[in-house]
Write an enzyme that holds these catalytic residues in place. Sequence first.
Site, PDB file in Angstrom:
ATOM      1  N   ARG A  17      41.138  42.759  43.759  1.00 27.78           N
ATOM      2  CA  ARG A  17      41.420  42.491  42.357  1.00 27.78           C
ATOM      3  C   ARG A  17      41.120  43.740  41.537  1.00 27.78           C
ATOM      4  O   ARG A  17      40.062  44.361  41.705  1.00 27.78           O
ATOM      5  CB  ARG A  17      40.571  41.315  41.832  1.00 27.78           C
ATOM      6  CG  ARG A  17      41.003  39.951  42.362  1.00 27.78           C
ATOM      7  CD  ARG A  17      42.369  39.551  41.811  1.00 27.78           C
ATOM      8  NE  ARG A  17      42.794  38.231  42.263  1.00 27.78           N
ATOM      9  CZ  ARG A  17      43.558  38.012  43.311  1.00 27.78           C
ATOM     10  NH1 ARG A  17      43.947  39.034  44.058  1.00 27.78           N
ATOM     11  NH2 ARG A  17      43.936  36.787  43.643  1.00 27.78           N
TER      12      ARG A  17
ATOM     13  N   GLU B  14      47.650  44.720  35.396  1.00 29.43           N
ATOM     14  CA  GLU B  14      48.845  44.783  36.233  1.00 29.43           C
ATOM     15  C   GLU B  14      50.023  44.214  35.451  1.00 29.43           C
ATOM     16  O   GLU B  14      49.912  43.129  34.876  1.00 29.43           O
ATOM     17  CB  GLU B  14      48.654  43.983  37.523  1.00 29.43           C
ATOM     18  CG  GLU B  14      47.708  44.628  38.502  1.00 29.43           C
ATOM     19  CD  GLU B  14      47.604  43.856  39.812  1.00 29.43           C
ATOM     20  OE1 GLU B  14      48.359  42.873  39.993  1.00 29.43           O
ATOM     21  OE2 GLU B  14      46.763  44.224  40.632  1.00 29.43           O
TER      22      GLU B  14
ATOM     23  N   HIS C 164      50.572  46.066  44.244  1.00 26.66           N
ATOM     24  CA  HIS C 164      50.031  44.790  44.721  1.00 26.66           C
ATOM     25  C   HIS C 164      50.930  44.200  45.822  1.00 26.66           C
ATOM     26  O   HIS C 164      51.409  43.065  45.738  1.00 26.66           O
ATOM     27  CB  HIS C 164      49.905  43.798  43.564  1.00 26.66           C
ATOM     28  CG  HIS C 164      48.863  42.742  43.796  1.00 26.66           C
ATOM     29  ND1 HIS C 164      48.233  42.075  42.780  1.00 26.66           N
ATOM     30  CD2 HIS C 164      48.334  42.245  44.936  1.00 26.66           C
ATOM     31  CE1 HIS C 164      47.365  41.212  43.272  1.00 26.66           C
ATOM     32  NE2 HIS C 164      47.409  41.302  44.593  1.00 26.66           N
TER      33      HIS C 164
END
Length: 318
Positions: free
Chosen positions: A237, A266, A285
């Site tokens: 994360r 993000e 990601h």
Amino acid sequence: MERIVFLNATKIDFDSNLDFSSLRDLGILTNYVESNDKEILERVQDQNIVITKEIPLGKELIEQFPPSVKLICEAGTGFNNIDLEAAANKGIAVCNVPGYSTEGVAQLAITYILNFASSMIKQQRMIQQDNYSNFTEYLKVPHFEVQEKYLGIIGAGTIGMQVIKTARALGMNVLTYDPTPRQFEDSKIQAVTLEELLQKSDFISLHCPLTAGTRHIINKDTLKLMKPTAFIINTSRGPLINETDLIEALQNGVIAGAGLDVQDPEPPSLDNPLFKMDNAVLTPHIGWRCIESRQRLVELLSKNIEAFANGNPINIVG
């Protein structure tokens, strides 16, 4: 038969290659590309099961959910985007899907390690800049073996353990820091304090959930404890790392480099200095996005919903 709505199915089926038949076997499934707050409230009407992938479901939104909604399924491991207290107050259970991307995320973490050790990314950047000196002169960038190097794992859960398994196959020594320390039969794997892990590790890989206690666990102070030759890797994360502190550390040579599959926020701003730094490698990601991981996610979502419908709920987080 359950009425199931997936509010942003395209988040996991962006290439239209997934088979949703296991979910359709459980009831009437409606998939949407994406949903804003207004659309969410419209689309959950008369639904029993709500599936979401990282959509923020805050208190004000959940309080307006209809009585028909009995379960929210987070299509992933992290569930910090859902207000669990608000869901509980509405009598709505919340479940997640742990372990669906273990292999893919672990593979990416190891890929970062091997790329840093071989300076693969840096050498490719040199070629793109028409710099061929590595081919005509002695190799001018660091290049070393990972065998006997120390890998620090912060969060020795399912994914962390998969990384450890691969790292040990590569001959690496492993240090772990976890809120619930465990004992290892392999003498090359040791549970240590966070401070010791930071000081000794050549690579540090983050595999812990985002909580109040882990937010910015990597910051100006903890970065200073690391070796100047060490690399930090985050496939978990983004907010586990204070990005401002990391940028400063990379610019000043406090550590050697960073591999970031997750950022904060993000997506990152396109003017983020990390994009242009030679000692930082970013991916969008992608750890969980292998086709195998995403199809496994669908199947595990189905098992969650089936178990809940049968009165034996699993993977309940709230």
